[in-house]
Motif scaffolding. Structure first.
Motif, short mmCIF file in Angstrom:
data_model
loop_
_atom_site.label_atom_id
_atom_site.label_comp_id
_atom_site.label_asym_id
_atom_site.label_seq_id
_atom_site.Cartn_x
_atom_site.Cartn_y
_atom_site.Cartn_z
N GLU A 37 0.70 -1.36 -0.20
CA GLU A 37 -0.04 0.11 -0.10
C GLU A 37 0.78 1.32 -0.08
N PHE A 38 2.12 1.05 0.15
CA PHE A 38 3.00 2.41 0.23
C PHE A 38 4.22 2.20 -0.20
N ILE A 39 4.84 0.78 -0.93
CA ILE A 39 6.13 0.82 -1.62
C ILE A 39 5.66 -0.12 -2.77
N PRO A 40 6.00 0.31 -3.77
CA PRO A 40 5.88 -0.27 -5.30
C PRO A 40 6.12 -1.71 -5.21
N THR A 41 5.47 -2.40 -5.92
CA THR A 41 5.78 -4.15 -5.96
C THR A 41 5.38 -4.70 -7.05
N ALA A 42 6.18 -5.93 -7.27
CA ALA A 42 5.68 -6.91 -8.16
C ALA A 42 5.22 -7.86 -7.88
N ARG A 43 4.40 -8.62 -8.68
CA ARG A 43 3.57 -9.72 -8.27
C ARG A 43 4.17 -11.12 -8.36
N ILE A 44 4.40 -11.94 -7.51
CA ILE A 44 4.77 -13.32 -7.77
C ILE A 44 3.38 -14.54 -7.58
N ALA A 45 2.98 -14.59 -8.97
CA ALA A 45 1.72 -15.56 -9.04
C ALA A 45 1.84 -16.74 -8.44
N ALA A 46 0.72 -17.06 -7.44
CA ALA A 46 0.70 -18.25 -6.78
C ALA A 46 -0.06 -19.33 -7.91
N THR A 47 -0.08 -20.70 -7.44
CA THR A 47 -0.70 -21.69 -8.18
C THR A 47 -2.28 -21.53 -8.65
N PRO A 48 -2.61 -21.32 -9.71
CA PRO A 48 -4.10 -21.23 -9.98
C PRO A 48 -5.08 -22.16 -9.41
N GLY A 49 -6.08 -21.64 -8.67
CA GLY A 49 -6.94 -22.88 -8.41
C GLY A 49 -7.15 -23.54 -7.16
N LEU A 50 -6.22 -23.21 -6.60
CA LEU A 50 -5.73 -23.97 -4.98
C LEU A 50 -6.20 -23.09 -3.96
N THR A 51 -6.86 -23.80 -2.96
CA THR A 51 -7.54 -23.11 -1.96
C THR A 51 -6.70 -23.80 -0.65
N GLU A 52 -6.75 -22.88 0.33
CA GLU A 52 -6.17 -23.17 1.72
C GLU A 52 -7.10 -23.96 2.48
N GLU A 53 -6.40 -24.80 3.32
CA GLU A 53 -7.01 -25.74 4.18
C GLU A 53 -7.31 -25.03 5.52
N PRO A 54 -8.36 -25.24 6.17
CA PRO A 54 -8.72 -24.66 7.43
C PRO A 54 -7.77 -24.39 8.23
N VAL A 55 -7.89 -23.46 9.28
CA VAL A 55 -6.90 -23.41 10.37
C VAL A 55 -6.63 -24.37 11.32
N ALA A 56 -5.52 -24.60 11.73
CA ALA A 56 -5.16 -25.77 12.59
C ALA A 56 -5.06 -25.41 13.88
N ASN A 57 -5.89 -25.71 14.68
CA ASN A 57 -5.89 -25.04 16.17
C ASN A 57 -4.77 -25.12 16.82
N ALA A 58 -4.40 -24.24 17.64
CA ALA A 58 -2.91 -24.36 18.30
C ALA A 58 -3.07 -23.95 19.63
N ASP A 59 -4.07 -24.01 20.17
CA ASP A 59 -4.33 -24.00 21.57
C ASP A 59 -3.70 -24.80 22.58
N ASP A 60 -3.62 -26.03 22.32
CA ASP A 60 -2.98 -26.96 23.21
C ASP A 60 -1.38 -26.51 23.00
N LEU A 61 -0.97 -26.20 21.95
CA LEU A 61 0.48 -25.90 22.09
C LEU A 61 0.79 -24.57 22.58
N LEU A 62 0.04 -23.73 22.37
CA LEU A 62 0.14 -22.32 23.29
C LEU A 62 0.40 -22.76 24.77
N ARG A 63 -0.29 -23.84 25.25
CA ARG A 63 -0.35 -23.78 26.75
C ARG A 63 0.83 -24.58 27.21
N GLN A 64 1.71 -25.20 26.29
CA GLN A 64 2.59 -26.15 26.84
C GLN A 64 3.81 -25.19 27.18
N GLN A 65 4.79 -25.82 28.07
CA GLN A 65 5.82 -25.00 28.61
C GLN A 65 7.05 -25.54 28.32
N PHE A 66 8.06 -24.57 28.19
CA PHE A 66 9.77 -25.18 28.17
C PHE A 66 10.43 -24.27 29.17
#
Length: 395
Positions: A37-66
Protein backbone atom coordinates in the motif's frame (compact mmCIF):
# COMPACT_ATOMS: atom_id res chain seq x y z
CA UNK A 1 -12.35 -1.18 7.62
CA UNK A 2 -13.44 2.42 8.08
CA UNK A 3 -11.31 5.06 9.78
CA UNK A 4 -12.90 4.74 13.21
CA UNK A 5 -12.68 0.94 13.18
CA UNK A 6 -9.06 1.15 12.08
CA UNK A 7 -8.23 3.50 14.96
CA UNK A 8 -10.04 1.25 17.44
CA UNK A 9 -8.18 -1.81 16.18
CA UNK A 10 -4.65 -0.49 15.87
CA UNK A 11 -4.61 2.56 18.15
CA UNK A 12 -3.58 4.98 15.39
CA UNK A 13 -4.95 6.33 12.14
CA UNK A 14 -4.07 4.81 8.78
CA UNK A 15 -2.68 8.11 7.49
CA UNK A 16 -0.11 8.09 10.31
CA UNK A 17 1.77 5.23 8.60
CA UNK A 18 4.45 6.70 6.34
CA UNK A 19 7.76 5.70 4.77
CA UNK A 20 9.50 7.51 7.59
CA UNK A 21 7.99 5.39 10.37
CA UNK A 22 6.63 2.13 8.93
CA UNK A 23 9.31 -0.04 10.56
CA UNK A 24 8.73 1.52 14.00
CA UNK A 25 6.25 0.51 16.70
CA UNK A 26 3.30 0.75 16.83
CA UNK A 27 2.89 1.41 13.10
CA UNK A 28 4.91 -1.65 12.04
CA UNK A 29 2.21 -4.09 13.23
CA UNK A 30 -0.07 -2.92 10.41
CA UNK A 31 2.64 -1.90 7.95
CA UNK A 32 4.46 -5.25 7.84
CA UNK A 33 1.21 -6.81 6.58
CA UNK A 34 0.36 -4.09 4.03
CA UNK A 35 3.66 -3.12 2.41
CA UNK A 36 2.15 -2.95 -1.08
CA UNK A 37 0.00 0.00 0.00
CA UNK A 38 2.96 2.37 0.30
CA UNK A 39 5.91 0.80 -1.61
CA UNK A 40 5.85 -0.26 -5.31
CA UNK A 41 5.71 -4.04 -5.76
CA UNK A 42 5.78 -6.77 -8.38
CA UNK A 43 3.47 -9.80 -8.21
CA UNK A 44 4.73 -13.36 -7.76
CA UNK A 45 1.76 -15.40 -8.93
CA UNK A 46 0.63 -18.43 -6.90
CA UNK A 47 -0.72 -21.71 -8.24
CA UNK A 48 -4.11 -21.10 -9.88
CA UNK A 49 -7.14 -22.85 -8.44
CA UNK A 50 -5.72 -24.00 -5.11
CA UNK A 51 -7.47 -23.15 -1.86
CA UNK A 52 -6.09 -23.12 1.66
CA UNK A 53 -7.02 -25.75 4.23
CA UNK A 54 -8.81 -24.65 7.43
CA UNK A 55 -6.90 -23.18 10.36
CA UNK A 56 -5.21 -25.78 12.57
CA UNK A 57 -5.98 -25.13 16.24
CA UNK A 58 -2.91 -24.15 18.26
CA UNK A 59 -4.49 -23.84 21.72
CA UNK A 60 -2.89 -26.98 23.17
CA UNK A 61 0.52 -26.03 21.82
CA UNK A 62 0.27 -22.48 23.18
CA UNK A 63 -0.31 -23.81 26.68
CA UNK A 64 2.70 -26.10 26.72
CA UNK A 65 5.78 -24.98 28.63
CA UNK A 66 9.54 -25.15 28.22
CA UNK A 67 12.57 -24.01 30.16
CA UNK A 68 15.16 -21.53 28.94
CA UNK A 69 18.06 -20.44 31.11
CA UNK A 70 16.34 -21.62 34.26
CA UNK A 71 13.09 -19.79 33.45
CA UNK A 72 9.91 -21.67 32.60
CA UNK A 73 7.58 -20.09 30.08
CA UNK A 74 4.75 -21.17 27.85
CA UNK A 75 4.76 -21.13 24.06
CA UNK A 76 2.21 -18.31 24.28
CA UNK A 77 4.58 -16.35 26.52
CA UNK A 78 7.39 -16.73 23.98
CA UNK A 79 5.16 -15.59 21.11
CA UNK A 80 4.04 -12.56 23.06
CA UNK A 81 7.61 -11.67 24.10
CA UNK A 82 8.78 -11.81 20.47
CA UNK A 83 5.85 -9.72 19.11
CA UNK A 84 4.60 -12.58 16.95
CA UNK A 85 2.10 -11.86 14.18
CA UNK A 86 1.76 -15.42 12.89
CA UNK A 87 3.30 -18.86 13.27
CA UNK A 88 2.62 -22.09 11.43
CA UNK A 89 4.01 -25.47 12.46
CA UNK A 90 4.24 -28.33 9.97
CA UNK A 91 4.98 -31.93 10.91
CA UNK A 92 5.79 -34.39 8.11
CA UNK A 93 4.29 -31.97 5.62
CA UNK A 94 0.99 -31.44 7.46
CA UNK A 95 0.03 -28.20 9.21
CA UNK A 96 -0.48 -29.08 12.88
CA UNK A 97 -0.80 -25.60 14.41
CA UNK A 98 -1.57 -22.06 13.25
CA UNK A 99 -1.21 -19.01 15.46
CA UNK A 100 -2.57 -15.69 14.21
CA UNK A 101 -2.46 -12.37 16.04
CA UNK A 102 -5.56 -10.15 15.74
CA UNK A 103 -6.30 -9.00 12.17
CA UNK A 104 -4.07 -11.73 10.68
CA UNK A 105 -5.60 -14.65 8.76
CA UNK A 106 -4.67 -17.37 6.26
CA UNK A 107 -4.67 -14.87 3.39
CA UNK A 108 -2.55 -12.23 5.13
CA UNK A 109 0.88 -11.59 3.66
CA UNK A 110 3.79 -10.28 5.67
CA UNK A 111 7.19 -8.91 4.70
CA UNK A 112 10.04 -11.41 5.09
CA UNK A 113 12.79 -8.79 5.26
CA UNK A 114 16.07 -10.71 4.98
CA UNK A 115 14.43 -14.13 4.93
CA UNK A 116 13.82 -13.01 1.32
CA UNK A 117 17.49 -13.71 0.69
CA UNK A 118 17.00 -17.41 1.34
CA UNK A 119 13.99 -17.62 -0.98
CA UNK A 120 15.98 -15.82 -3.67
CA UNK A 121 18.79 -18.33 -3.25
CA UNK A 122 16.45 -21.21 -4.09
CA UNK A 123 15.74 -19.56 -7.45
CA UNK A 124 19.51 -19.25 -7.99
CA UNK A 125 19.82 -22.96 -7.22
CA UNK A 126 17.20 -23.75 -9.85
CA UNK A 127 19.13 -21.77 -12.49
CA UNK A 128 22.33 -23.50 -11.44
CA UNK A 129 20.63 -26.86 -11.98
CA UNK A 130 19.57 -25.64 -15.44
CA UNK A 131 23.19 -24.88 -16.31
CA UNK A 132 22.40 -21.18 -16.73
CA UNK A 133 24.20 -19.93 -13.63
CA UNK A 134 27.81 -20.73 -12.73
CA UNK A 135 28.52 -20.03 -9.08
CA UNK A 136 32.25 -19.71 -9.80
CA UNK A 137 31.71 -17.04 -12.47
CA UNK A 138 32.38 -13.37 -11.75
CA UNK A 139 29.36 -11.17 -11.10
CA UNK A 140 29.87 -8.85 -14.14
CA UNK A 141 29.40 -11.85 -16.43
CA UNK A 142 25.71 -11.55 -15.55
CA UNK A 143 25.52 -7.90 -14.46
CA UNK A 144 27.92 -5.82 -16.60
CA UNK A 145 26.84 -2.60 -14.84
CA UNK A 146 28.78 -3.75 -11.75
CA UNK A 147 32.15 -4.19 -13.48
CA UNK A 148 33.66 -1.10 -11.85
CA UNK A 149 32.23 -1.77 -8.39
CA UNK A 150 33.32 -3.92 -5.46
CA UNK A 151 31.64 -6.82 -7.27
CA UNK A 152 33.85 -6.49 -10.34
CA UNK A 153 36.07 -9.40 -9.28
CA UNK A 154 33.67 -11.16 -6.89
CA UNK A 155 32.34 -14.60 -7.69
CA UNK A 156 28.66 -15.47 -7.46
CA UNK A 157 29.76 -17.93 -4.76
CA UNK A 158 31.10 -15.03 -2.67
CA UNK A 159 27.73 -13.29 -3.05
CA UNK A 160 25.82 -16.43 -2.01
CA UNK A 161 27.88 -17.02 1.12
CA UNK A 162 28.23 -13.38 2.27
CA UNK A 163 31.97 -13.46 1.71
CA UNK A 164 32.25 -10.39 -0.52
CA UNK A 165 34.87 -7.89 0.65
CA UNK A 166 32.67 -4.81 0.80
CA UNK A 167 33.08 -1.39 2.37
CA UNK A 168 29.53 -1.44 3.74
CA UNK A 169 28.04 -1.83 7.21
CA UNK A 170 24.39 -2.39 8.08
CA UNK A 171 23.83 0.40 10.58
CA UNK A 172 20.06 0.55 10.85
CA UNK A 173 19.66 3.76 12.82
CA UNK A 174 22.16 6.06 11.08
CA UNK A 175 20.19 8.40 8.79
CA UNK A 176 23.37 9.68 7.12
CA UNK A 177 25.19 6.44 6.37
CA UNK A 178 25.44 4.15 3.35
CA UNK A 179 22.72 1.89 4.67
CA UNK A 180 20.20 4.75 4.77
CA UNK A 181 21.16 5.66 1.20
CA UNK A 182 20.68 2.04 0.21
CA UNK A 183 17.19 2.01 1.71
CA UNK A 184 16.28 5.23 -0.09
CA UNK A 185 17.43 3.70 -3.37
CA UNK A 186 15.00 0.84 -2.76
CA UNK A 187 12.16 3.32 -1.99
CA UNK A 188 12.00 2.03 1.58
CA UNK A 189 12.53 5.47 3.09
CA UNK A 190 11.48 8.95 1.99
CA UNK A 191 13.77 11.17 0.00
CA UNK A 192 15.80 13.62 2.00
CA UNK A 193 15.16 17.37 1.76
CA UNK A 194 16.61 18.66 -1.49
CA UNK A 195 16.55 15.27 -3.23
CA UNK A 196 14.36 15.27 -6.29
CA UNK A 197 14.85 11.63 -7.26
CA UNK A 198 16.55 8.74 -5.52
CA UNK A 199 19.30 6.83 -7.23
CA UNK A 200 18.23 3.35 -8.26
CA UNK A 201 19.40 0.18 -6.52
CA UNK A 202 21.73 -0.62 -9.42
CA UNK A 203 23.17 2.90 -9.40
CA UNK A 204 23.79 2.65 -5.66
CA UNK A 205 25.42 -0.80 -5.82
CA UNK A 206 27.59 0.22 -8.77
CA UNK A 207 29.25 2.84 -6.52
CA UNK A 208 30.10 0.48 -3.65
CA UNK A 209 33.80 0.01 -2.95
CA UNK A 210 35.74 -3.09 -2.09
CA UNK A 211 36.83 -3.64 1.50
CA UNK A 212 40.39 -4.10 2.70
CA UNK A 213 40.59 -7.86 2.26
CA UNK A 214 40.11 -10.25 -0.62
CA UNK A 215 36.78 -11.76 -1.57
CA UNK A 216 36.16 -15.20 -0.10
CA UNK A 217 37.31 -14.22 3.40
CA UNK A 218 35.26 -14.06 6.61
CA UNK A 219 31.47 -14.00 6.67
CA UNK A 220 30.41 -10.36 6.32
CA UNK A 221 26.68 -9.75 6.26
CA UNK A 222 25.69 -7.12 3.69
CA UNK A 223 22.20 -6.93 2.22
CA UNK A 224 23.30 -5.47 -1.16
CA UNK A 225 24.89 -8.86 -1.87
CA UNK A 226 21.43 -10.35 -2.09
CA UNK A 227 20.08 -7.66 -4.37
CA UNK A 228 23.10 -8.41 -6.54
CA UNK A 229 22.01 -12.05 -6.54
CA UNK A 230 18.62 -10.99 -7.86
CA UNK A 231 20.34 -9.04 -10.64
CA UNK A 232 22.54 -12.05 -11.40
CA UNK A 233 19.44 -14.25 -11.64
CA UNK A 234 17.80 -11.83 -14.06
CA UNK A 235 20.97 -11.57 -16.13
CA UNK A 236 21.45 -15.34 -16.28
CA UNK A 237 17.82 -16.10 -17.14
CA UNK A 238 16.88 -13.06 -19.21
CA UNK A 239 13.66 -12.82 -17.21
CA UNK A 240 12.14 -10.70 -14.46
CA UNK A 241 12.78 -12.25 -11.08
CA UNK A 242 9.10 -12.15 -10.09
CA UNK A 243 8.01 -14.06 -13.20
CA UNK A 244 10.78 -16.63 -12.87
CA UNK A 245 10.12 -17.18 -9.16
CA UNK A 246 6.43 -17.69 -9.89
CA UNK A 247 6.95 -20.21 -12.70
CA UNK A 248 9.82 -22.20 -11.22
CA UNK A 249 9.23 -22.02 -7.46
CA UNK A 250 5.88 -20.73 -6.22
CA UNK A 251 3.59 -22.51 -8.68
CA UNK A 252 5.31 -25.93 -8.60
CA UNK A 253 5.38 -25.58 -4.81
CA UNK A 254 1.60 -25.21 -4.69
CA UNK A 255 1.60 -21.71 -3.20
CA UNK A 256 -1.96 -20.72 -2.33
CA UNK A 257 -1.65 -16.93 -2.24
CA UNK A 258 0.15 -14.55 -4.58
CA UNK A 259 3.33 -13.17 -3.07
CA UNK A 260 4.86 -9.84 -4.01
CA UNK A 261 8.19 -8.10 -3.69
CA UNK A 262 9.16 -4.47 -3.52
CA UNK A 263 10.85 -2.78 -6.48
CA UNK A 264 12.68 0.50 -7.01
CA UNK A 265 11.70 3.22 -9.49
CA UNK A 266 13.42 1.30 -12.31
CA UNK A 267 11.56 -1.91 -11.43
CA UNK A 268 14.62 -3.57 -9.89
CA UNK A 269 13.48 -6.26 -7.41
CA UNK A 270 14.53 -5.95 -3.76
CA UNK A 271 15.48 -9.61 -3.50
CA UNK A 272 17.58 -8.82 -0.45
CA UNK A 273 14.56 -8.05 1.72
CA UNK A 274 11.38 -7.22 -0.15
CA UNK A 275 9.42 -10.49 -0.52
CA UNK A 276 5.96 -10.58 1.10
CA UNK A 277 3.97 -13.82 1.45
CA UNK A 278 1.79 -15.91 3.74
CA UNK A 279 3.33 -17.97 6.55
CA UNK A 280 1.93 -21.23 5.20
CA UNK A 281 3.42 -20.65 1.75
CA UNK A 282 6.76 -19.82 3.37
CA UNK A 283 6.50 -23.04 5.39
CA UNK A 284 5.92 -24.92 2.14
CA UNK A 285 9.33 -23.73 0.92
CA UNK A 286 10.89 -25.12 4.10
CA UNK A 287 9.06 -28.42 3.66
CA UNK A 288 10.24 -28.64 0.05
CA UNK A 289 13.84 -28.30 1.25
CA UNK A 290 13.24 -30.83 4.02
CA UNK A 291 12.11 -33.22 1.29
CA UNK A 292 15.38 -32.74 -0.56
CA UNK A 293 14.06 -30.28 -3.15
CA UNK A 294 10.73 -31.88 -4.09
CA UNK A 295 7.09 -30.88 -3.60
CA UNK A 296 3.85 -32.41 -4.87
CA UNK A 297 5.84 -35.20 -6.52
CA UNK A 298 7.85 -32.71 -8.58
CA UNK A 299 11.50 -31.83 -8.32
CA UNK A 300 11.94 -28.08 -7.87
CA UNK A 301 15.64 -27.85 -7.04
CA UNK A 302 18.28 -30.58 -7.04
CA UNK A 303 19.01 -32.67 -3.98
CA UNK A 304 22.70 -31.86 -4.48
CA UNK A 305 21.98 -28.14 -4.11
CA UNK A 306 19.89 -28.74 -0.99
CA UNK A 307 22.56 -30.92 0.60
CA UNK A 308 25.22 -28.31 -0.12
CA UNK A 309 22.98 -25.62 1.37
CA UNK A 310 22.24 -27.44 4.62
CA UNK A 311 25.66 -29.03 5.22
CA UNK A 312 28.21 -26.90 3.31
CA UNK A 313 29.78 -23.60 4.15
CA UNK A 314 32.96 -22.66 5.98
CA UNK A 315 33.12 -22.89 9.78
CA UNK A 316 36.26 -20.76 9.62
CA UNK A 317 34.49 -18.01 7.64
CA UNK A 318 31.64 -17.99 10.16
CA UNK A 319 34.02 -17.89 13.12
CA UNK A 320 35.72 -14.86 11.58
CA UNK A 321 32.43 -13.00 11.17
CA UNK A 322 30.22 -11.00 13.47
CA UNK A 323 27.42 -13.43 14.43
CA UNK A 324 29.10 -16.00 16.67
CA UNK A 325 27.71 -14.29 19.79
CA UNK A 326 24.22 -15.66 19.12
CA UNK A 327 25.04 -18.67 16.90
CA UNK A 328 28.47 -19.93 18.02
CA UNK A 329 28.47 -23.17 16.03
CA UNK A 330 26.75 -21.76 12.96
CA UNK A 331 27.57 -21.76 9.31
CA UNK A 332 26.16 -19.87 6.34
CA UNK A 333 25.71 -21.36 2.89
CA UNK A 334 23.65 -20.20 -0.08
CA UNK A 335 21.99 -17.56 2.11
CA UNK A 336 20.73 -20.12 4.65
CA UNK A 337 21.94 -20.43 8.24
CA UNK A 338 22.87 -23.72 9.88
CA UNK A 339 22.63 -24.02 13.67
CA UNK A 340 25.44 -26.57 13.94
CA UNK A 341 23.23 -28.67 16.25
CA UNK A 342 22.92 -32.43 16.00
CA UNK A 343 19.41 -32.20 14.57
CA UNK A 344 20.79 -30.63 11.37
CA UNK A 345 18.49 -27.61 11.72
CA UNK A 346 18.80 -24.76 9.25
CA UNK A 347 16.87 -21.54 8.83
CA UNK A 348 16.15 -18.25 7.06
CA UNK A 349 16.10 -15.09 9.15
CA UNK A 350 14.86 -11.52 8.73
CA UNK A 351 15.00 -8.41 10.91
CA UNK A 352 12.14 -7.67 13.30
CA UNK A 353 11.67 -11.42 13.84
CA UNK A 354 11.00 -13.25 10.56
CA UNK A 355 11.91 -16.97 10.53
CA UNK A 356 11.72 -20.12 8.47
CA UNK A 357 13.14 -22.94 10.60
CA UNK A 358 13.60 -26.52 9.42
CA UNK A 359 14.43 -29.42 11.77
CA UNK A 360 15.12 -32.50 9.62
CA UNK A 361 15.41 -34.90 12.55
CA UNK A 362 12.03 -33.85 13.98
CA UNK A 363 10.52 -33.69 10.44
CA UNK A 364 9.25 -30.25 11.38
CA UNK A 365 9.05 -26.83 9.72
CA UNK A 366 8.12 -23.56 11.43
CA UNK A 367 7.38 -20.25 9.69
CA UNK A 368 7.11 -17.29 12.06
CA UNK A 369 6.39 -13.62 11.36
CA UNK A 370 6.80 -10.85 13.92
CA UNK A 371 6.72 -7.09 14.36
CA UNK A 372 9.45 -6.70 16.97
CA UNK A 373 10.01 -3.00 17.71
CA UNK A 374 13.78 -3.30 17.20
CA UNK A 375 15.34 -4.60 14.01
CA UNK A 376 17.94 -6.80 15.70
CA UNK A 377 17.79 -8.30 19.18
CA UNK A 378 20.18 -11.19 19.81
CA UNK A 379 18.23 -12.32 22.88
CA UNK A 380 15.08 -12.62 20.75
CA UNK A 381 17.01 -14.77 18.27
CA UNK A 382 18.18 -17.18 20.97
CA UNK A 383 14.69 -17.24 22.50
CA UNK A 384 13.19 -18.14 19.14
CA UNK A 385 15.73 -20.92 18.62
CA UNK A 386 14.95 -22.29 22.09
CA UNK A 387 11.24 -22.07 21.28
CA UNK A 388 11.64 -23.97 18.02
CA UNK A 389 13.69 -26.70 19.69
CA UNK A 390 11.01 -27.00 22.37
CA UNK A 391 8.20 -27.20 19.81
CA UNK A 392 10.09 -29.99 18.06
CA UNK A 393 9.81 -32.00 21.27
CA UNK A 394 6.13 -31.10 21.71
CA UNK A 395 4.85 -32.07 18.27
Amino acid sequence: MNASAFKATYGFNRDEVRLGNWREAPWNVWAFRHVSEFIPTARIAATPGLTEEPVANADDLLRQQFTRGGTTLSVADALRTTSTDAMVVMKRGRVVADFHAPQFDLQSRHILFSASKSVTSVVAGILHDDGLLDFDERVPCYVPELKGSAYGDARVRDVLDMRVSLDFEEVYHDPDGLYARYRRAGLLEPSRPGETENETVVEFIAKLKKGKGAHGGPYHYASPNSDVLGLVIQGASGRRFSDLASQRLFQPLGARQDAYLTVDRAGTPRTGGGINMTPRDLARIGEMLRQGGTANGRRIVSQAWVEDTVTGGSAQAWAGGESTSWLPQGRYRNKWYQTGAGNGAFFALGIHGQWLYVDPRAEMVIAKFSSQPDAIVDDAKTLNLALFEAIARMV
